[in-house]
Design a protein around this motif. Sequence first.
Motif: not given
Length: 153
Positions: A49, A53, A118-119, A121-123, A125-126
């Motif tokens: 991943y 990126e 991405q969504a 993985v970003y969740a 991190e969020e």
Amino acid sequence: MEEPMPPESPHPAKDVTQHVGYLLKRAQSALRGAMDKVLREHGLTVPQYATLELLALHPGMSNADLARATFVTRQSGNVVLRGLQEAGLIIRPATADHGRARPAHLTEDGHARLAAVQAAVYAVEERMVEAIPPQRMSALLTDLERIAAALEE
């Protein structure tokens, strides 16, 4: 015979589980576990991943540059690139134009897989970032940069 005195802790802590290094490792381990879980659903590993990126941001990076940026050895980086290439997510020339560098680029499928994951993985991190009061985020990022720089010297 007298037992030697243990060295002084670098900061006040009741035990090793309260040391900065231990807590950083615990946070890193929790992040890696959460990322492994969401990436597994998309057939990717964390290094794969991260490579996708980075190639989306910097097309043409070499194996050595990607390995450094994804915190793996050159040999492991090459395994990651071969796996991504076999999956049709990246392309690299069969031979290098000069030296040994074979610049990698995302394929159309690579861009699509990255967008799909991405969504998730970003969740992750969020969730992590929500634990930090917004007014402290800038200081945390600065402190983490300082820690890394101090140890990389």
